[in-house]
Design a protein around this motif. Structure first.
Motif, PDB file in Angstrom:
ATOM      1  N   PRO A  26      -1.174   7.264  40.557  1.00 22.61           N
ATOM      2  CA  PRO A  26      -1.444   6.300  39.499  1.00 22.61           C
ATOM      3  C   PRO A  26      -0.422   5.168  39.516  1.00 22.61           C
ATOM      4  N   SER A  27      -0.827   4.024  39.009  1.00 21.04           N
ATOM      5  CA  SER A  27       0.082   2.890  38.907  1.00 21.04           C
ATOM      6  C   SER A  27       1.224   3.233  37.971  1.00 21.04           C
ATOM      7  N   ARG A  28       2.406   2.842  38.331  1.00 22.25           N
ATOM      8  CA  ARG A  28       3.577   3.152  37.521  1.00 22.25           C
ATOM      9  C   ARG A  28       3.595   2.404  36.194  1.00 22.25           C
ATOM     10  N   SER A  29       2.836   1.320  36.069  1.00 29.95           N
ATOM     11  CA  SER A  29       2.874   0.556  34.836  1.00 29.95           C
ATOM     12  C   SER A  29       1.561   0.616  34.071  1.00 29.95           C
ATOM     13  N   ALA A  30       0.644   1.454  34.504  1.00 28.98           N
ATOM     14  CA  ALA A  30      -0.645   1.550  33.831  1.00 28.98           C
ATOM     15  C   ALA A  30      -0.488   2.201  32.461  1.00 28.98           C
ATOM     16  N   ALA A  31      -1.344   1.810  31.542  1.00 27.17           N
ATOM     17  CA  ALA A  31      -1.352   2.418  30.219  1.00 27.17           C
ATOM     18  C   ALA A  31      -1.964   3.796  30.327  1.00 27.17           C
ATOM     19  N   PRO A  32      -1.688   4.678  29.377  1.00 29.97           N
ATOM     20  CA  PRO A  32      -2.266   6.018  29.420  1.00 29.97           C
ATOM     21  C   PRO A  32      -3.784   5.948  29.281  1.00 29.97           C
ATOM     22  N   ALA A  33      -4.447   7.026  29.675  1.00 26.58           N
ATOM     23  CA  ALA A  33      -5.901   7.069  29.676  1.00 26.58           C
ATOM     24  C   ALA A  33      -6.492   6.763  28.302  1.00 26.58           C
ATOM     25  N   ALA A  34      -5.840   7.210  27.247  1.00 28.17           N
ATOM     26  CA  ALA A  34      -6.354   7.004  25.896  1.00 28.17           C
ATOM     27  C   ALA A  34      -6.167   5.570  25.424  1.00 28.17           C
ATOM     28  N   GLY A  35      -5.408   4.761  26.168  1.00 28.08           N
ATOM     29  CA  GLY A  35      -5.179   3.381  25.777  1.00 28.08           C
ATOM     30  C   GLY A  35      -4.131   3.236  24.691  1.00 28.08           C
ATOM     31  N   VAL A  36      -3.380   4.291  24.424  1.00 25.73           N
ATOM     32  CA  VAL A  36      -2.356   4.251  23.388  1.00 25.73           C
ATOM     33  C   VAL A  36      -1.067   3.725  23.989  1.00 25.73           C
ATOM     34  N   VAL A  37      -0.424   2.823  23.307  1.00 23.75           N
ATOM     35  CA  VAL A  37       0.902   2.376  23.707  1.00 23.75           C
ATOM     36  C   VAL A  37       1.828   2.708  22.554  1.00 23.75           C
ATOM     37  N   ALA A  38       2.861   3.476  22.846  1.00 22.24           N
ATOM     38  CA  ALA A  38       3.734   3.978  21.796  1.00 22.24           C
ATOM     39  C   ALA A  38       4.483   2.863  21.093  1.00 22.24           C
ATOM     40  N   PRO A  39       4.566   2.940  19.773  1.00 23.92           N
ATOM     41  CA  PRO A  39       5.377   1.989  19.020  1.00 23.92           C
ATOM     42  C   PRO A  39       6.847   2.358  19.136  1.00 23.92           C
ATOM     43  N   ALA A  40       7.703   1.465  18.702  1.00 23.75           N
ATOM     44  CA  ALA A  40       9.139   1.687  18.831  1.00 23.75           C
ATOM     45  C   ALA A  40       9.678   2.459  17.632  1.00 23.75           C
TER      46      ALA A  40
ATOM     47  N   SER B 159      22.435   1.155  33.937  1.00 23.11           N
ATOM     48  CA  SER B 159      22.251   0.964  35.374  1.00 23.11           C
ATOM     49  C   SER B 159      23.488   1.371  36.165  1.00 23.11           C
ATOM     50  N   VAL B 160      24.636   1.416  35.533  1.00 19.23           N
ATOM     51  CA  VAL B 160      25.857   1.881  36.188  1.00 19.23           C
ATOM     52  C   VAL B 160      25.667   3.315  36.697  1.00 19.23           C
ATOM     53  N   TYR B 161      24.897   4.117  35.950  1.00 18.43           N
ATOM     54  CA  TYR B 161      24.698   5.524  36.288  1.00 18.43           C
ATOM     55  C   TYR B 161      23.482   5.760  37.168  1.00 18.43           C
ATOM     56  N   GLY B 162      22.603   4.774  37.264  1.00 20.73           N
ATOM     57  CA  GLY B 162      21.398   4.940  38.056  1.00 20.73           C
ATOM     58  C   GLY B 162      20.401   5.856  37.365  1.00 20.73           C
ATOM     59  N   GLY B 163      19.376   6.246  38.090  1.00 20.83           N
ATOM     60  CA  GLY B 163      18.375   7.160  37.565  1.00 20.83           C
ATOM     61  C   GLY B 163      17.079   6.467  37.209  1.00 20.83           C
ATOM     62  N   LYS B 164      16.098   7.276  36.829  1.00 26.74           N
ATOM     63  CA  LYS B 164      14.788   6.768  36.446  1.00 26.74           C
ATOM     64  C   LYS B 164      14.603   6.953  34.952  1.00 26.74           C
ATOM     65  N   TYR B 165      13.943   5.980  34.333  1.00 24.44           N
ATOM     66  CA  TYR B 165      13.694   5.983  32.897  1.00 24.44           C
ATOM     67  C   TYR B 165      12.265   5.532  32.648  1.00 24.44           C
ATOM     68  N   LEU B 166      11.664   6.028  31.589  1.00 29.20           N
ATOM     69  CA  LEU B 166      10.372   5.539  31.143  1.00 29.20           C
ATOM     70  C   LEU B 166      10.653   4.478  30.090  1.00 29.20           C
ATOM     71  N   VAL B 167      10.168   3.255  30.340  1.00 30.42           N
ATOM     72  CA  VAL B 167      10.537   2.109  29.512  1.00 30.42           C
ATOM     73  C   VAL B 167       9.280   1.483  28.919  1.00 30.42           C
ATOM     74  N   GLY B 168       9.324   1.262  27.608  1.00 26.08           N
ATOM     75  CA  GLY B 168       8.241   0.590  26.913  1.00 26.08           C
ATOM     76  C   GLY B 168       8.790  -0.547  26.079  1.00 26.08           C
ATOM     77  N   MET B 169       7.949  -1.114  25.239  1.00 27.51           N
ATOM     78  CA  MET B 169       8.373  -2.204  24.367  1.00 27.51           C
ATOM     79  C   MET B 169       9.298  -1.648  23.291  1.00 27.51           C
ATOM     80  N   ARG B 170      10.583  -1.956  23.398  1.00 27.62           N
ATOM     81  CA  ARG B 170      11.631  -1.564  22.456  1.00 27.62           C
ATOM     82  C   ARG B 170      11.905  -0.063  22.440  1.00 27.62           C
ATOM     83  N   TRP B 171      11.605   0.657  23.534  1.00 29.97           N
ATOM     84  CA  TRP B 171      11.946   2.071  23.628  1.00 29.97           C
ATOM     85  C   TRP B 171      12.187   2.487  25.075  1.00 29.97           C
TER      86      TRP B 171
END
Length: 168
Positions: free
Chosen positions: A56-70, A123-135
């Motif tokens: 799946p695309s890394r930036s695609a919205a979830p199947a339900a079309g929900v985008v989490a609020p902050a 970013s100093v520590y590196g790693g992967k994060y899940l990033v959304g609008m204000r979260w």
């Protein structure tokens, strides 16, 4: 090692006033570091992506079309977790979720620029994060795609400093 319980406060003191803006961002990154780096790998019998043939695309919205609020509590609810708030400041709120699949940290920000400052410090520590609008969600890398399917957002890899520790 005992855990400190969060204090209920009626008047929140801005973290930046106590530490300065860069130090506040660094403090936020340091709060997430133990959770991101110390999570043990719990093997799941059935991975969330089992049986899928396409990536799946890394930036695609979830199947339900929900985008989490902050809001920490709402994001936690969307992932099926009862969150425990551990940091509450004007610049950010953080809550930790404990699940059978692993622990993860949800950090929310009142402004997008505060999130970007936090990510720059992390970013100093590196790693992967899940990033959304204000979260931002900090979790073991294998947990990020299943969480992204529920929350939306983008999996972002931060480089870090120093030599690479990953084996190819």
């Amino acid at each position: 090692m005992s855990q400190q319980q969060p204090h209920a406060r009626s008047n929140r003191r801005p973290l930046s006033r106590a530490l300065g803006p860069r130090a506040a961002a660094l403090a936020g990154a340091l709060v997430a570091l133990p959770l991101v780096t110390a999570c043990g790998g719990g093997d799941d019998a059935t991975p969330a992506a089992a049986g899928r043939t396409s990536t799946p695309s890394r930036s695609a919205a979830p199947a339900a079309g929900v985008v989490a609020p902050a809001k920490v509590e709402v994001i936690a609810g969307l992932t099926g977790c009862k969150v425990k708030i551990r940091t509450e400041a004007d610049e950010l709120r953080e809550g930790v979720c404990h699940t059978k699949k692993g622990d993860y940290l949800i950090t929310t920000f009142p402004e997008e620029k505060l999130k970007e400052t936090w990510l720059e410090s992390a970013s100093v520590y590196g790693g992967k994060y899940l990033v959304g609008m204000r979260w931002v969600v900090s979790a073991k890398p294998e947990m990020l795609e299943p969480l992204r399917a529920k929350l939306g957002g983008t999996v972002r890899e931060l480089r870090g400093i120093g030599p690479s520790t990953s084996a190819s």
